[in-house]
Design an enzyme around this catalytic site. Structure first.
Site, PDB file in Angstrom:
ATOM      1  N   HIS A 155       4.301   4.526  -0.424  1.00 19.13           N
ATOM      2  CA  HIS A 155       4.673   3.116  -0.539  1.00 19.13           C
ATOM      3  C   HIS A 155       5.675   2.711   0.543  1.00 19.13           C
ATOM      4  O   HIS A 155       5.590   1.614   1.102  1.00 19.13           O
ATOM      5  CB  HIS A 155       5.251   2.870  -1.943  1.00 19.13           C
ATOM      6  CG  HIS A 155       5.881   1.529  -2.107  1.00 19.13           C
ATOM      7  ND1 HIS A 155       7.245   1.355  -2.202  1.00 19.13           N
ATOM      8  CD2 HIS A 155       5.338   0.296  -2.169  1.00 19.13           C
ATOM      9  CE1 HIS A 155       7.506   0.069  -2.327  1.00 19.13           C
ATOM     10  NE2 HIS A 155       6.386  -0.598  -2.315  1.00 19.13           N
ATOM     11  N   GLU A 161      13.592  -3.068  -4.499  1.00 19.81           N
ATOM     12  CA  GLU A 161      12.304  -3.330  -5.151  1.00 19.81           C
ATOM     13  C   GLU A 161      12.198  -2.538  -6.457  1.00 19.81           C
ATOM     14  O   GLU A 161      11.750  -3.044  -7.481  1.00 19.81           O
ATOM     15  CB  GLU A 161      11.149  -2.966  -4.212  1.00 19.81           C
ATOM     16  CG  GLU A 161       9.779  -3.288  -4.794  1.00 19.81           C
ATOM     17  CD  GLU A 161       8.632  -2.925  -3.872  1.00 19.81           C
ATOM     18  OE1 GLU A 161       8.887  -2.519  -2.719  1.00 19.81           O
ATOM     19  OE2 GLU A 161       7.474  -3.050  -4.320  1.00 19.81           O
ATOM     20  N   GLU A 184       3.849   2.081   3.628  1.00 21.57           N
ATOM     21  CA  GLU A 184       3.169   0.776   3.540  1.00 21.57           C
ATOM     22  C   GLU A 184       4.106  -0.329   4.055  1.00 21.57           C
ATOM     23  O   GLU A 184       3.695  -1.204   4.827  1.00 21.57           O
ATOM     24  CB  GLU A 184       2.742   0.517   2.096  1.00 21.57           C
ATOM     25  CG  GLU A 184       2.068  -0.828   1.881  1.00 21.57           C
ATOM     26  CD  GLU A 184       2.609  -1.534   0.672  1.00 21.57           C
ATOM     27  OE1 GLU A 184       3.160  -2.639   0.841  1.00 21.57           O
ATOM     28  OE2 GLU A 184       2.503  -0.988  -0.451  1.00 21.57           O
ATOM     29  N   HIS A 185       5.363  -0.295   3.630  1.00 20.50           N
ATOM     30  CA  HIS A 185       6.346  -1.269   4.155  1.00 20.50           C
ATOM     31  C   HIS A 185       6.522  -1.112   5.665  1.00 20.50           C
ATOM     32  O   HIS A 185       6.588  -2.094   6.404  1.00 20.50           O
ATOM     33  CB  HIS A 185       7.709  -1.050   3.490  1.00 20.50           C
ATOM     34  CG  HIS A 185       7.831  -1.672   2.141  1.00 20.50           C
ATOM     35  ND1 HIS A 185       8.834  -2.553   1.817  1.00 20.50           N
ATOM     36  CD2 HIS A 185       7.082  -1.551   1.021  1.00 20.50           C
ATOM     37  CE1 HIS A 185       8.708  -2.939   0.558  1.00 20.50           C
ATOM     38  NE2 HIS A 185       7.657  -2.334   0.055  1.00 20.50           N
TER      39      HIS A 185
END
Lengths: 468, 454
Positions: free
Chosen positions: A93, A173, A96-97
């Site tokens: 993840h 997040e 992904e950022h």
């Protein structure tokens, strides 16, 4: 959560009543019929995609829909959080950022800015089994986004100055998505308890102590291992034909060199013989709830042929206001304010089937749990009727007719299916396979899955249990 | 489960135009043809006819209905919305639901701030059944005691559940402070105290008074001809009373401006929400404000708030601004979440950006980028039959004209830097923000602290 991002509340807090129409397809393979066929027919064909493979091994899938001159462009990588090395949870993840942090040709931050400047929207998402990037744009901007997406497939440039502030963002997040809400915290704990050894027990976003130590080098290593055209699928939906798409796909994605990609080696769950309970008491909780998870086969791991029967079962138990659980617990016994059962077969390894409820005012959790268990026991012992199965199948096939009436839905469904080991043929045969399900098959699947005693029960309770 | 996310955008950016092809975007929205349909009985609807998919979507609203629940009966309109499809005419709750489900018909109602909405989606070969069930739900809802009790319990449960959500607590505190004693300050679902007082007769009265054809706005899309839609309109809505008796709602200015409220909650993050008087939809400066908001915090990645709070400093996963036009008031809002220890810092940055926009407006480049986004992205909203009907309904409710989709780009492209500067100065004043913080914020000076929030 971002204003423009697609969001899906976890089943735990889903007010299913409003989702009755969408419920059947929420996780499952969506189905649809073309205008020419009767709406309720169980014929092969859902999205009628075209597919071809580039010389470097990258698969391309196209669903043409010419209602509005816009397209959805998605690239799916067959890698997700469950493929992370141990100790670096959250790296899939995080990467992904970081994919938005630039290449030589597209500077840091410019990717989304260029898409927006061209009237488009873009985003990305990570699951345990895949990572996907998408842009919705006017049809004449398709080439632009293909060029940029192909560029960052192999030319990502990271620096410490870009990477470490972004690590703070993913930590925020996590706080926002999980730590700030008790219902999400217990969801994470239930997962971690259900999967004892398999990485599905590790949160996609990562465990906080490991997120805090993720490095640029680890992100780069994950990128180099997995982000290759031969490990990716291009899915395009909207106002474009194969004749238009093919040369563009060859030009941009076809020129990226194929590389060896690791096998997906996932550990297997050991035999678990104990039922487990997870209890979260929190002063913030005013409305308690219960949920129980059983391990279940996914499409890919479904040796016994349970996946399609379990979808039908889910419709019978939870497919709207006339479903068994709602009728029993909410309408007749008035013990619950909501009751549901959910099953998602799109998963590389095993998946789970879950049921849950919230108590009506003045009803104890003990009473609610006993009532939920009683309905499950009745199901396992007495089974479902042929009529229930026929009605459920009819509803599912009818709901399937709506699935094609969407720009992004077909691309989402096809991308997720392929990334979790299904074929296009599997997707297109969904109505036929659902239609073939019998009551005996539903009952066998229900017994096999719900008959297991090694389930996990989660209770979300107020700090002071006042017995209500 | 999926973790959706998105990151992005740092500062310098801009050599980036190497990938820009053309700048003028064609306007696919104009490709959509909207027909004005008037039924034999005189009911008007707008229609986008499209026979490519065998689906019909109908969206409607009763303007003003339910916008003001009687004192002590807060939540009445919402409970009606939840219960209208729980049995009607000869069908009790279960048989009504079965007819909907077995025919794959989705029918739903929604009580809003300024009106009461309805929504129908059906396969075209089931349309007669769909229209009949819709008619029954409007004209002959049963409000059986069992169904009312069940829906009441569900609403109470959802209210209790939301009390564990700091975002919800923040929104409630903001609106009750900004609009005390006005319906806009009330929770549309009612309260734990008001809901038990609502009776089936209250619900019947609400429907009888609120659903008049004088307040009705209708839009449709999909697999239906204008003639068939005309007949359907008369069938579904023709039997409703000609006029409705909705209470008049006064215009109102938000209160509490300049205050900073802290609701203490034991959460890991602070939820921040701030706002002040905005613009109504009919305001001549609406498009300038839309551009301003896009640059400030409405554009997701690349907006000034995201740039300063998230990209440069990693203080937040999301921070944003938005405009809320209402019939009787308007707000310009901003919000975000940040770790408790950095709340003061994040808030200071947001207020600085508020001031910078008021002082300097936008650059020529920001203006140009906002225009291409706002014009180019609009057609992306037309992704499904129901979405098309929903947009038509909104345009009709806002009285923008049937040719609005053709004219929208010109309104946006006509905005100048001076327009944005003017509207920013008019709207944005960091000293007049009502700020609400939920959590354990550090570095913040509260004008009032509320223990426990909700």
């Amino acid at each position: 959560m971002l204003p423009n991002g697609p969001t899906a509340p976890p089943p735990w807090k889903r007010p299913w009543r409003r989702l009755a129409a969408a419920g059947v397809l929420a996780f499952a393979l969506a189905g649809a019929t073309p205008a020419a066929t009767p709406a309720f027919a169980a014929e092969k064909g859902v999205f009628f995609p075209e597919t071809f493979t580039l010389s470097n091994g990258m698969q391309v899938v196209l669903v043409t829909n010419q209602r509005v001159p816009v397209v959805t462009h998605m690239v799916w990588y067959k890698v997700g959080a469950a493929d992370e090395p141990r100790g670096v949870s959250g790296i899939a993840h995080f990467l992904e950022h970081l994919m938005f942090k630039g290449t030589e040709e597209v500077p840091p931050g410019a990717f989304s800015r260029i898409v927006a400047k061209n009237g488009g929207r873009d985003n990305a998402f990570t699951s345990w089994d895949y990572t996907a990037y998408f842009q919705n744009v006017a049809r004449d901007r398709l080439e632009l986004v293909m060029k940029m997406e192909a560029d960052r497939m192999s030319n990502l440039r990271l620096t410490d100055q870009l990477v470490y502030p972004e690590r703070d963002v993913i930590i925020e997040e996590r706080r926002q998505r999980i730590e700030n809400e008790p219902a999400d915290r217990i969801g994470e704990q239930i997962n971690a308890t259900l999967y004892v050894h398999h990485p599905y027990g590790t949160p996609i976003i990562g465990w906080p102590q490991e997120m805090a130590t993720l490095t640029r080098e680890e992100a780069e290593s994950f990128y180099k291992s997995w982000y290759a055209p031969n490990n990716a699928v291009l899915v395009v939906s909207g106002d474009v034909t194969a004749e238009e798409l093919k040369p563009l796909a060859e030009k941009y994605y076809g020129s990226v060199a194929a590389r060896p990609v690791p096998e997906r080696v996932r550990v297997q769950e050991p035999p678990i013989s104990a039922a487990r309970r997870v209890i979260l008491r929190d002063d913030e909780v005013r409305q308690p709830s219960i949920r129980r998870n059983w391990l279940a086969p996914s499409y890919r791991t479904d040796k016994e042929g349970y996946a399609y029967p379990l979808q039908v079962l889910s419709e019978i138990m939870s497919g709207g206001p006339t479903s068994r659980l709602y009728r029993s617990l909410v309408v007749e016994q008035r013990i619950a304010t909501s009751a549901w059962l959910g099953y998602s077969p799109s998963s590389w390894d095993m998946t789970s089937l879950a049921a849950g409820a919230s108590p009506a005012s003045g009803v104890t959790m003990e009473k609610l749990e006993a009532a939920l268990e009683a309905d499950i026991r009745t199901l396992v012992e007495k089974g479902v009727t042929e009529e229930e199965v026929a009605t459920a199948k009819k509803r599912m096939l009818a709901e399937a007719a709506y699935a094609r009436d969407s720009l992004t839905g077909p691309a989402q469904t096809l991308g997720a299916a392929i990334a979790t080991g299904q074929s296009i043929d599997d997707v297109e045969n969904w109505p036929v396979r659902i239609d073939a399900v019998t009551a005996d098959q539903v009952n066998a699947a229900a017994r096999a899955v719900l008959g297991q005693t090694n389930h996990v029960t989660g209770l979300l309770l107020p700090l002071q249990d006042k017995g209500s | 489960m999926i973790v959706l996310s998105k990151r992005l955008v740092s500062k310098r950016i801009f050599g980036a135009c190497l990938f820009l092809f053309a700048f003028v975007i064609t306007t696919p929205a104009a490709a959509i043809e909207i027909k004005r349909v008037v039924s034999p009985g005189g009911i008007e609807a707008w229609l986008v006819e499209d026979h490519k998919v065998p689906i019909i979507a109908l969206e409607w609203a009763f303007e003003g209905a339910g916008a003001s629940d009687p004192k002590g009966k807060e939540g009445l309109a919402n409970l009606a919305a939840r219960t209208l499809d729980e049995g009607a005419g000869p069908y009790d709750s279960q048989s009504f639901a079965a007819r909907l489900q077995d025919n794959a018909i989705a029918l739903g109602y929604d009580a809003g701030r300024d009106g009461f909405g309805g929504s129908l989606r059906t396969l075209s070969d089931r349309r007669d059944e769909a229209f009949e069930l819709t008619r029954l739900s409007l004209a002959e809802p049963r409000f059986d005691a069992e169904a009312v009790e069940r829906m009441r319990a569900a609403v109470l449960s959802s209210l209790r559940r939301d009390q564990a959500d700091p975002n919800y607590v923040g929104r409630r505190l903001f609106y009750s402070t900004a609009y005390p004693g006005h319906p806009y300050g009330d929770e549309i679902r009612g309260t734990l105290e008001s809901l038990p007082t609502i009776t089936p007769d209250d619900l019947r009265g609400f429907v009888k008074n609120g659903f008049g054809r004088d307040r009705l706005v209708v839009a449709a899309a999909g697999d239906i001809s204008p003639e068939d839609l005309g007949r359907a309109l008369d069938h579904v809505f023709g039997g409703l009373p000609a006029t409705s008796a909705n209470a008049a709602i006064p215009d109102v200015e938000p209160k509490g401006l300049g205050e900073t409220l802290v609701a203490t909650r034991p959460t890991a993050q602070t939820v921040m929400l701030m706002g002040q008087t905005g613009l109504k939809r009919a305001d001549p400066d609406w498009y300038a404000a839309t551009v301003m908001n896009y640059v400030l915090g409405g554009g997701g990645f690349g907006s000034r708030l995201m740039e300063e709070v998230r990209e440069k400093r990693g203080l937040s996963y999301g921070v944003y601004s938005y405009l809320i036009p209402m019939d009787h008031s308007a707000l310009v809002m901003a919000g975000g979440n940040t770790v408790n220890a950095k709340a003061g810092q994040a808030l200071d940055i947001m207020r600085q950006e508020w001031k910078r926009m008021a002082d300097e407006g936008v650059t020529e480049e920001e203006l140009a980028d906002a225009k291409t986004y706002l014009t180019g992205s609009f057609p992306l909203q037309l992704g499904s039959t129901q979405a098309i009907a929903g947009i038509l309904l909104q345009v009709k409710r806002d009285q923008l004209g049937i040719d609005y989709l053709d004219r929208r780009d010109a309104f946006i492209n006509g905005v100048t830097q001076a327009d944005v500067q003017r509207v920013a100065k008019r709207l944005l004043d960091p000293n007049r923000l009502l700020t609400v913080l939920v959590g354990r914020p550090e570095g913040v000076t509260a004008t009032r602290t509320i223990d426990g929030g909700s």
